[in-house]
Design a protein around this motif. Structure first.
Motif, PDB file in Angstrom:
ATOM      1  N   TYR A 134     -14.482  12.504 -60.984  1.00  0.00           N
ATOM      2  CA  TYR A 134     -15.493  12.122 -59.945  1.00  0.00           C
ATOM      3  C   TYR A 134     -15.440  10.591 -59.586  1.00  0.00           C
ATOM      4  N   ALA A 135     -15.476   9.991 -60.566  1.00  0.00           N
ATOM      5  CA  ALA A 135     -15.322   8.535 -60.590  1.00  0.00           C
ATOM      6  C   ALA A 135     -14.181   8.125 -59.578  1.00  0.00           C
ATOM      7  N   LYS A 136     -13.196   8.798 -59.768  1.00  0.00           N
ATOM      8  CA  LYS A 136     -11.857   8.096 -59.251  1.00  0.00           C
ATOM      9  C   LYS A 136     -11.939   8.591 -57.657  1.00  0.00           C
ATOM     10  N   GLN A 137     -12.622   9.424 -57.156  1.00  0.00           N
ATOM     11  CA  GLN A 137     -12.823   9.367 -55.802  1.00  0.00           C
ATOM     12  C   GLN A 137     -13.466   8.792 -54.895  1.00  0.00           C
ATOM     13  N   GLN A 138     -13.088   8.470 -53.556  1.00  0.00           N
ATOM     14  CA  GLN A 138     -13.822   7.501 -52.870  1.00  0.00           C
ATOM     15  C   GLN A 138     -14.278   8.124 -51.590  1.00  0.00           C
ATOM     16  N   VAL A 139     -14.398   9.473 -51.563  1.00  0.00           N
ATOM     17  CA  VAL A 139     -14.786  10.178 -50.192  1.00  0.00           C
ATOM     18  C   VAL A 139     -15.947  10.996 -50.468  1.00  0.00           C
ATOM     19  N   TYR A 140     -16.774  10.492 -51.313  1.00  0.00           N
ATOM     20  CA  TYR A 140     -18.093  11.036 -51.136  1.00  0.00           C
ATOM     21  C   TYR A 140     -18.162  12.575 -51.629  1.00  0.00           C
ATOM     22  N   LEU A 141     -17.505  13.244 -52.542  1.00  0.00           N
ATOM     23  CA  LEU A 141     -16.976  14.403 -52.443  1.00  0.00           C
ATOM     24  C   LEU A 141     -18.101  15.344 -52.964  1.00  0.00           C
ATOM     25  N   ASN A 142     -18.739  16.029 -52.089  1.00  0.00           N
ATOM     26  CA  ASN A 142     -19.928  16.916 -52.208  1.00  0.00           C
ATOM     27  C   ASN A 142     -21.129  16.063 -52.896  1.00  0.00           C
ATOM     28  N   ALA A 143     -21.162  14.823 -52.741  1.00  0.00           N
ATOM     29  CA  ALA A 143     -22.472  14.095 -53.098  1.00  0.00           C
ATOM     30  C   ALA A 143     -23.454  14.005 -52.188  1.00  0.00           C
ATOM     31  N   MET A 144     -24.573  13.682 -52.855  1.00  0.00           N
ATOM     32  CA  MET A 144     -26.048  13.388 -52.036  1.00  0.00           C
ATOM     33  C   MET A 144     -25.881  11.775 -51.630  1.00  0.00           C
ATOM     34  N   VAL A 145     -25.720  11.524 -50.500  1.00  0.00           N
ATOM     35  CA  VAL A 145     -25.581  10.178 -50.041  1.00  0.00           C
ATOM     36  C   VAL A 145     -26.947   9.725 -49.539  1.00  0.00           C
ATOM     37  N   GLY A 146     -27.098   8.371 -49.632  1.00  0.00           N
ATOM     38  CA  GLY A 146     -28.148   7.669 -49.211  1.00  0.00           C
ATOM     39  C   GLY A 146     -28.106   6.186 -49.977  1.00  0.00           C
ATOM     40  N   ARG A 147     -29.166   5.107 -49.824  1.00  0.00           N
ATOM     41  CA  ARG A 147     -30.306   5.252 -49.015  1.00  0.00           C
ATOM     42  C   ARG A 147     -30.329   5.720 -47.733  1.00  0.00           C
ATOM     43  N   PHE A 148     -29.239   5.256 -47.000  1.00  0.00           N
ATOM     44  CA  PHE A 148     -29.088   5.693 -45.630  1.00  0.00           C
ATOM     45  C   PHE A 148     -27.639   6.169 -45.451  1.00  0.00           C
ATOM     46  N   ALA A 149     -27.658   7.499 -45.050  1.00  0.00           N
ATOM     47  CA  ALA A 149     -26.444   8.011 -44.848  1.00  0.00           C
ATOM     48  C   ALA A 149     -25.667   7.619 -43.454  1.00  0.00           C
ATOM     49  N   ASN A 150     -24.456   7.564 -43.211  1.00  0.00           N
ATOM     50  CA  ASN A 150     -23.797   7.285 -42.096  1.00  0.00           C
ATOM     51  C   ASN A 150     -23.642   5.514 -42.329  1.00  0.00           C
ATOM     52  N   ARG A 151     -23.627   4.928 -40.921  1.00  0.00           N
ATOM     53  CA  ARG A 151     -23.259   3.629 -40.790  1.00  0.00           C
ATOM     54  C   ARG A 151     -24.399   3.071 -40.301  1.00  0.00           C
ATOM     55  N   ILE A 152     -24.543   1.685 -40.997  1.00  0.00           N
ATOM     56  CA  ILE A 152     -25.208   0.574 -40.327  1.00  0.00           C
ATOM     57  C   ILE A 152     -24.470  -0.437 -39.989  1.00  0.00           C
ATOM     58  N   ALA A 153     -24.408  -0.840 -38.671  1.00  0.00           N
ATOM     59  CA  ALA A 153     -23.437  -2.069 -38.341  1.00  0.00           C
ATOM     60  C   ALA A 153     -24.049  -3.358 -38.718  1.00  0.00           C
ATOM     61  N   ASP A 154     -22.804  -3.878 -39.134  1.00  0.00           N
ATOM     62  CA  ASP A 154     -22.633  -5.211 -39.761  1.00  0.00           C
ATOM     63  C   ASP A 154     -23.469  -5.530 -40.912  1.00  0.00           C
ATOM     64  N   SER A 155     -23.914  -4.445 -41.711  1.00  0.00           N
ATOM     65  CA  SER A 155     -24.614  -4.154 -42.900  1.00  0.00           C
ATOM     66  C   SER A 155     -25.968  -5.268 -42.900  1.00  0.00           C
ATOM     67  N   VAL A 156     -26.740  -5.146 -41.781  1.00  0.00           N
ATOM     68  CA  VAL A 156     -27.899  -5.911 -41.515  1.00  0.00           C
ATOM     69  C   VAL A 156     -28.786  -5.066 -41.023  1.00  0.00           C
ATOM     70  N   LEU A 157     -30.203  -5.124 -41.568  1.00  0.00           N
ATOM     71  CA  LEU A 157     -31.442  -4.729 -41.156  1.00  0.00           C
ATOM     72  C   LEU A 157     -32.525  -5.831 -40.376  1.00  0.00           C
ATOM     73  N   HIS A 158     -33.168  -5.514 -39.214  1.00  0.00           N
ATOM     74  CA  HIS A 158     -34.037  -6.389 -38.575  1.00  0.00           C
ATOM     75  C   HIS A 158     -35.309  -5.509 -38.301  1.00  0.00           C
ATOM     76  N   TYR A 159     -36.367  -5.945 -38.931  1.00  0.00           N
ATOM     77  CA  TYR A 159     -37.560  -5.288 -38.998  1.00  0.00           C
ATOM     78  C   TYR A 159     -38.769  -5.931 -39.074  1.00  0.00           C
TER      79      TYR A 159
END
Length: 326
Positions: A47-72
């Protein structure tokens, strides 16, 4: 150290998973007189060899956040990039790489817990997640609850790769229906280009079609090398089926029901090279992900919804994968 868990029920459904990444290893359902494997998967030690999130629970935020920055509310938070300049699935060391703790286990149900510290991958506040996998009849129920100590965007999903043929095959021979009249067009890195747009041509999945019949017949599909798009479900807040996937031999159908507003349809466009159970590396398009979730890049784009979880409130995600043999 990872812990291996097996669940089973009287309907003949069996689920195998591990505490690393809360990742699913196998899901078999009865079809006729045999058990059919419906998930891709690898050996736990690979499992540690794969980079495709194989059947994993993903987070804290699934999918993409542009430019890796949050404004709040006047604050800026810099996240750990994990796909070019963007933060994908929670950063390089997201929930898919963590060791989850077993809270309780029954024959057909297990509850896992994960604590994410303040500043984890750049996200503000502590985040505590309770995740339950349960077998109910021929359903796999996934129930996720989370709380935070500071305002933070929270969006978890199961990154399961489904193939209902029960063998290694091209998932483009499956038929797919998605109950959505709008989707998010994306740029070359998967970031939404605009507000949701009406589905059109090959991107219209409101009626069941073989994936191969729609293949690369739209500029959006060409750019992404297949489907990798978030659909805004017309079923949000209802008990209607959000998506329906049917095997090539039409002997098995999977229905998806969820309380989430979106579903990311991903056809395994970059699956090649991931480890499998049988020692032969996976190829592209051997599995399809139907990832129920909030909308990508929404933490900085109010027009895409509000994923910011506040202290004292509870994030609750529920998705049901229902298997129908016939």
């Amino acid at each position: 150290m990872t812990q291996l868990i097996t669940l089973a029920n009287e309907s003949g459904v069996q689920l195998k998973l591990m505490t690393t990444g809360a990742a699913l290893l196998s899901l078999t359902v009865p079809v006729g007189e045999s058990q059919r494997e419906v998930l891709l998967g690898c050996k736990p030690e690979d499992y540690a060899k794969q980079q495709v999130y194989l059947n994993a629970m993903v987070g804290r935020f699934a999918n993409r956040i542009a430019d890796s920055v949050l404004h709040y509310q006047g604050e800026t938070y810099h996240l750990v990039p994990s796909q070019g300049a963007n933060c994908l699935h929670g950063g390089k060391d997201g929930f898919d790489r963590r060791e989850w703790s077993v809270v309780s286990q029954q024959e057909d149900k297990v509850t896992l817990l994960l604590h994410s510290a303040d500043g984890d991958q750049g996200f503000p506040g502590e985040c505590d997640v309770t995740l339950t996998y349960a077998l109910e009849g021929t359903d796999l129920l996934i129930d996720i609850q989370a709380t935070v100590s500071k305002p933070s965007p929270v969006n978890l999903t199961c990154h399961g790769y489904f193939n209902l043929d029960g063998k290694r095959s091209d998932v483009r021979d499956h038929a797919l229906m998605v109950n959505a009249s709008r989707y998010l067009p994306i740029d070359g890195m998967g970031i939404p280009l605009s507000v949701p747009q009406p589905v059109e041509a090959a991107l219209d999945l409101r009626h069941s079609h073989l994936l191969k019949d729609r293949w690369l017949s739209h500029p959006q599909l060409i750019s992404a090398k297949g489907f990798d798009h978030c659909y805004l479900l017309d079923t949000a807040g209802s008990d209607e089926v959000a998506a329906r996937l049917t095997s090539a031999d039409e002997k098995l159908t999977m229905e998806v029901l969820t309380n989430q507003p979106g579903i990311q349809v991903y056809t395994g466009n970059y699956l090649a090279g991931a480890p499998s159970r049988d020692n032969e590396l996976y190829h592209d398009y051997e599995g399809v992900c139907l990832e129920t979730q909030l909308l990508p890049d929404s933490p900085n784009r109010p027009e895409l919804g509000d994923p910011w979880l506040l202290p004292g409130t509870i994030y609750h995600h529920q998705t049901r994968y229902r298997f129908i043999a016939g």
